[in-house]
Write a protein that holds these residues in place. Sequence first.
Motif, PDB file in Angstrom:
ATOM      1  N   ALA A   1      44.723  52.540  47.767  1.00  0.00           N
ATOM      2  CA  ALA A   1      43.848  51.442  48.166  1.00  0.00           C
ATOM      3  C   ALA A   1      44.171  50.154  47.423  1.00  0.00           C
ATOM      4  O   ALA A   1      43.971  49.057  47.954  1.00  0.00           O
ATOM      5  CB  ALA A   1      42.389  51.831  47.929  1.00  0.00           C
TER       6      ALA A   1
ATOM      7  N   LEU B   1      41.667  50.202  55.802  1.00  0.00           N
ATOM      8  CA  LEU B   1      42.450  49.182  55.103  1.00  0.00           C
ATOM      9  C   LEU B   1      43.762  48.896  55.832  1.00  0.00           C
ATOM     10  O   LEU B   1      44.184  49.649  56.705  1.00  0.00           O
ATOM     11  CB  LEU B   1      42.742  49.643  53.675  1.00  0.00           C
ATOM     12  CG  LEU B   1      41.525  50.038  52.826  1.00  0.00           C
ATOM     13  CD1 LEU B   1      41.987  50.588  51.484  1.00  0.00           C
ATOM     14  CD2 LEU B   1      40.591  48.852  52.636  1.00  0.00           C
TER      15      LEU B   1
ATOM     16  N   ASP C   1      38.387  46.056  43.969  1.00  0.00           N
ATOM     17  CA  ASP C   1      38.036  47.427  44.345  1.00  0.00           C
ATOM     18  C   ASP C   1      36.521  47.606  44.255  1.00  0.00           C
ATOM     19  O   ASP C   1      35.993  48.077  43.253  1.00  0.00           O
ATOM     20  CB  ASP C   1      38.753  48.417  43.425  1.00  0.00           C
ATOM     21  CG  ASP C   1      38.574  49.850  43.901  1.00  0.00           C
ATOM     22  OD1 ASP C   1      38.134  50.020  45.046  1.00  0.00           O
ATOM     23  OD2 ASP C   1      38.881  50.762  43.126  1.00  0.00           O
TER      24      ASP C   1
ATOM     25  N   SER D   1      46.400  47.636  49.271  1.00  0.00           N
ATOM     26  CA  SER D   1      45.991  47.155  50.589  1.00  0.00           C
ATOM     27  C   SER D   1      45.993  45.629  50.612  1.00  0.00           C
ATOM     28  O   SER D   1      45.978  44.963  49.573  1.00  0.00           O
ATOM     29  CB  SER D   1      44.597  47.677  50.932  1.00  0.00           C
ATOM     30  OG  SER D   1      43.646  47.208  49.998  1.00  0.00           O
TER      31      SER D   1
ATOM     32  N   THR E   1      38.871  53.714  51.698  1.00  0.00           N
ATOM     33  CA  THR E   1      40.139  54.006  51.022  1.00  0.00           C
ATOM     34  C   THR E   1      41.270  54.349  51.976  1.00  0.00           C
ATOM     35  O   THR E   1      42.421  54.447  51.565  1.00  0.00           O
ATOM     36  CB  THR E   1      39.960  55.180  50.042  1.00  0.00           C
ATOM     37  OG1 THR E   1      39.471  56.319  50.769  1.00  0.00           O
ATOM     38  CG2 THR E   1      38.969  54.828  48.933  1.00  0.00           C
TER      39      THR E   1
END
Length: 925
Positions: free
Chosen positions: A688, A617, A651, A691, A656
Amino acid sequence: MWQLSESEEEEKERTFSVWLETFPSTRVLHQARTHLPEQRVKFSFLPFGKEEREREAVTEPDVKRFSVFPGNKSSPLQPWSPILLFLLPLLLLLLLLGESCCTAGKLTTRVATRSNWWVAAPPTGLVRDDGHELERNPELFLTDLAEGGSGSTHGAASTPRSTGTAITSLILAPQAERMEKSRHTWQLAVSLLFGLWFPCCLTQTTAPTPSGAPQQLKVRLAGYPRKHNEGRIELFYKGEWGTICDDDFSIANANVLCRQLGFVSATGWTHSAKYGNGQGKIWLDNVLCSGGEKSIELCKSRGWGNSDCTHDEDAGVVCKDERILGFVDSNIIDAQVDEKKVEEVRLRPVVGTARRKLPITEGVVEVKHKDGWAQICDVGWTIKNTRVVCGMLGFPHERKVNKNFYKLYLERQKNLYLLRSVACLGSEVHLAACPLEFNKRNATATCAGGMPVVVSCMPGPLFMQNSSLKKKVKVSSNVRLKGGARLGEGRVEVLKDNEWGTVCDDRWSLLSASVVCRELGFGSAKEALTGARMGQGMGPIYMNEVKCVGNEKSIWNCPFKNITAEDCQHTEDAAVRCNIPYMGQENSIRITGGRSRFEGRVEVLSSDANGTESWGLICGETWTTREAMVACRQLGLGYANQGLQETWYWDSSNVTEMVMSGVKCTGSEMALSQCQHHKTVNCQKAAAKFSAGVICSETASDLVLNASLVEQTVYIEDRPLHMLYCAAEEDCLSKSAAKANWPYGHRRLLRFSSQIHNVGRADFKPKAGRHSWVWHACHGHYHSMDVFTHYDLLNANGSKVAEGHKASFCLEDTECQEGISKRYECANFGDQGITVGCWDLYRHDIDCQWLDITDVKPGNYIMQVVINPNYEVAESDFTNNGMKCNCKYDGHRIWLHNCHIGDAFSEEAEKRFEKYPGQINNRIS
């Protein structure tokens, strides 16, 4: 066996019935539809029962019928067709395995003419009402009826031909009869299946549109001379471009076609090949539209390729020069070649090190053949052929290759030669456009006295790996592309007298576009675009009717016409899409979790110390619209709509780990790897959900300030403080105003009008939704953007001597171009934005439309205006968001001159502008 069934309701008509127990009956009905496409065909279905139902079958009120004929858009059975076709195999199995004591169906066929009823009798021929047997051939029988005859071909048995006789209907009616238990169970199944299947097939194959038409039909305008919004209509069907015949053509047809091309409507249509004769097929004839269809393929016609016209009758349209908002498909001029001949071309590198480097610039030329690749024999191969191949692959120039180096290697390889001879002129944009000679399919393909073709291409500076070569290869400094989402595409602009201007699209062609592409270090042109499909320019228009032959080194070497304002408008700006080398950059980035392929969380491919590749990410802390622009470009998804710093709602991936942080791009890079970023990941919010993400779009807005209007409307006003309370509330005054003796005294204001145009391809809309707009009671309107414009006065060092307020205006359509309607208005809590083709005008006499220069000393300065300075709303081009003017202030009066958009001048002219005499002597107070 033949039984007469006469209806009490149908006078002077006699009906004869025939068992349809075998397949020959199918042929009779098939011939009926083949020979009588314009006649009405009716079918009657009755339940199996007793013989008295036979008499009811020919009584009109009780006949349960449907009609299928050209022009009928629907039928009762059509919705059930897929279900029936699915159940037929199961039904057949049950009939074959079940008890044999079931009833059989009998179908009667009656062929009705305006004077007689005839019956089709497959087992024994055709029988007339007087008992005479006609010919067994149903084709002759139906042809005779269609031509107005009696249906008989036996001289002794036939009745006199009746004038005007024609078949009017075919009716199928089941009759009941109990079959023998041990006989013809399969015949029963076939009869029943035929009764259900045959009408279903008819309902599906007699639609008003040409059967087999593609779901998204390609349409384009062609021919000369023409404007971008008019031309000969051409349709792309079955891999081939073709025209439409002008028979029965109407303004309704033109309206449908213009909407397919992205225009709002049609203003007229042309006949008799006004824009020149087309080539290839005439795909449609006798087209009849109502005007509301979404595509020309939904209109009635004679069918695909069924025409009695020549290309002297090609139809054309004239569309209203107003685009449908958000329309993506362009009015494109592309290569008119049969790509089935040469589906794909590649260079196969032989040297091991060359295989690992991109782009591949040298190797064996191979063409896609079936499931593999084939070679081309180099006997007779010329440098002109090499030029075409290199252009297709994205390279502007070709270079000599050492054939002896490859000869030994290639002699040991097993080669399949698909092409024996190629004879290009060098100006073609595709190998398929060259004269080609193929080897015979079943013959052993050899290349006597030759070997596979090997070429070497010279890449443009943007794609060179060797930095020393980049300095040697120069690209044009007086041609550029603007407003494109991807590398190698954009509006064509040329430099004249140190000022950039556009090219009009009259007679714009692939040959002229290819000259521009090669001049800029790309390959040949993939597409030539007309009608400002990459946005409109704002400066002068320098060229019209450019006629390159394809071998020129610069567009300035091509013949063209100088134009006047009456000849062209910026709605006709020409653009290009160039072939570029394959770099594989899209393989190292992906987006996941979005609602469509245009949005999602950004993931990049990274390698660890062991060389193991994995997806990771990007930290969203410094992620903005400019970084999103690069990501969308690398993904090949167009422009950036938004850059998102949080993606918890996307998500959907098991990735991650943060692998990149501190990303900072200028917005012009080809890939995120070319942007600045931290050597080691440093992300405070490493979860995460924090991101980076993007929303990409095929279209974008583009705001440009009218520089000349600023220059024309500037003046100085000394405004009393008691009239500036609202302005002070919105921070429209300099900081020293807070120390003034309110309400006494005044402030000196530099006032001017500001006209902001949207010349892009999408509406400019504030990022914030209505729920977050700020109400300013003093001025009585909502502010949808915290920062929309910066006004600044700079000295020679670039320091601000008078900082303009950070304007937070209400966005609306003040005026629009002809034919475009306003969509945004601030009043009554209306939607805010600027429509494509419209502008928002802030007059010089409204609050906050000024610079507070109370504390500025006399001298020479630079006045600067920047729209959307924080890149809050995505645009196709941010380089034209700024405007600069030379400013002279003597303490009492002020003059602005040389006002221009930030990228409107050449580099040389921009340097002279910044070194305006006297500016360097100013001092900051």
